[in-house]
Scaffold this motif. Structure first.
Motif, short mmCIF file in Angstrom:
data_model
loop_
_atom_site.label_atom_id
_atom_site.label_comp_id
_atom_site.label_asym_id
_atom_site.label_seq_id
_atom_site.Cartn_x
_atom_site.Cartn_y
_atom_site.Cartn_z
N CYS A 34 0.83 -1.21 0.00
CA CYS A 34 0.00 0.00 0.00
C CYS A 34 0.87 1.26 0.00
N CYS A 37 0.03 2.82 3.85
CA CYS A 37 0.36 2.15 5.12
C CYS A 37 1.32 0.98 4.93
N CYS A 64 -5.92 -2.36 -0.36
CA CYS A 64 -5.05 -2.65 0.78
C CYS A 64 -5.80 -3.48 1.80
N CYS A 67 -5.61 -1.05 5.31
CA CYS A 67 -6.36 0.21 5.48
C CYS A 67 -7.53 0.32 4.52
ZN LIG Z 1 -3.03 0.66 3.30
#
Ligand SMILES: [Zn+2]
Length: 339
Positions: A34, A37, A64, A67
């Motif tokens: 990602c 994150c 992701c 997140c």
């Molecule tokens: Zn993420």
């Protein structure tokens, strides 16, 4: 990545949300991380290609597992993206065509202000106010004129030097370096990210910069496509807002809210608008776009304007239902830096 990190990331996510076994397998077999994150991602939409300019290459959008943010894969390298923007994007030298002449006339006419009252204002052109406003990614400064007309002391940032030169010639201050390096003497009352955040290779860094550039209590105004739009479901790979390879991230209302909170913003309000132009553009992409070929019909003023009017007139109950149901095509967010 070590072997032990893979199950940890997925186990953490699986307790919190609905990851299918297919997604889990995809994330392990075909790992990609990602952009926000660094969590693992899995394919949510495959077989995507550029439906506007005909840039070569096949892409997918991945989600992701940590997140929930959806994002382009593969992510183009910064140098490659710069090259794409210079060759294909807004300010690539297209001037005095029927399309651009019509667009220039329309945006400066009273008809435009009437139109956005009806269709929705995704670029904050009807918000009146005062104080210092920074339009991040201001292009050739067309919108700066609107903000100045509405009472703001408008300035911009723009990476494209050619576009920035046009905005400066119209009398505006424009910073042309990386946003992270911008250190103005006085902070701003408003920072605008109008259809910009989704283009960023690091949207969290962009929001942190906006936060830093605002005075306490200052506001950020954001618009970007809604990854939960009903038009995505209808048009599939032809949805105009995939915008391969320029849209790096795809925000749901939830993902945008989370990112704003993580970047230190408060009082977050997100509403939805479905511009008829975006619906018309998806229809044209669905009808005419072919892989590896520019869709010149998207620059046909008569076709686009005709379809825009038709969509607005015939689909308005559907468009307004989508907005109310959380499935509009564009997210319009306002948030504040702590006072
Ligand atoms: Zn993420």
């Amino acid at each position: 990545m070590t072997g032990s990190q893979v199950p940890a990331a997925i186990a953490e996510y699986r307790t919190a949300a609905d990851v299918s076994p297919e997604e889990t397998r995809d994330a392990i077999v075909n790992p990609a991380h990602c952009v926000v994150c660094a969590g693992l991602t899995a394919t949510s939409v495959g077989g995507l290609f550029d439906t506007r300019f005909g840039i070569a290459g096949n892409y997918e959008v991945r989600r992701c597992l940590q997140c929930g943010l959806e994002q382009l894969f593969p992510v183009p390298a910064p140098a490659q993206l710069k090259n794409f923007y210079e060759h294909y994007y807004n300010f690539s030298g297209e001037r005095d065509t029927v399309y651009t002449t019509f667009r220039e006339w329309f945006f400066s006419s009273p008809l435009y202000r009437l139109w956005i009252r009806l269709d929705g204002d995704i670029s904050f052109h009807t918000r009146k106010g005062s104080g210092r406003l920074l339009d991040i990614g201001c292009n050739e400064g067309r919108t700066l004129k609107n903000y100045a007309r509405n009472g703001f002391q408008a300035e911009g940032t723009e990476l494209n030097e050619t576009a920035a030169a046009v905005a400066r010639a119209a009398g505006f201050h424009v910073f042309t370096g990386q946003l992270e390096d911008f250190a103005p003497a006085t902070p701003y009352d408003v920072a605008v990210l109008s259809n910009v955040l989704e283009h960023s290779l690091d949207p969290k860094a962009m929001l942190l910069s906006a936060h830093r550039l605002l005075k306490p209590g200052g506001q950020v105004w954001i618009s970007c496509p809604n990854s939960q739009s009903w038009l995505r479901s209808v048009f599939g790979q032809w949805w105009i807002n995939w915008h391969i390879p320029f849209h790096i991230t795809h925000f749901s209302p939830h993902a945008l809210r989370n990112l704003l909170e993580d970047s230190g913003f408060l009082h977050i309000e997100i509403r939805q608008i479905t511009p008829a132009l975006w619906v018309a553009s998806s229809i044209v992409a669905w009808l005419f776009a072919r892989e590896g070929r520019a869709t010149r019909q998207l620059r046909n003023a008569f076709l686009i304007f005709g379809l825009v009017l038709l969509c607005r007139a015939l689909l308005f109950p559907l468009l307004s239902w989508g907005n109310r149901a959380g499935r509009g095509d564009c997210l319009v967010a306002t948030a504040a830096r702590a006072g």
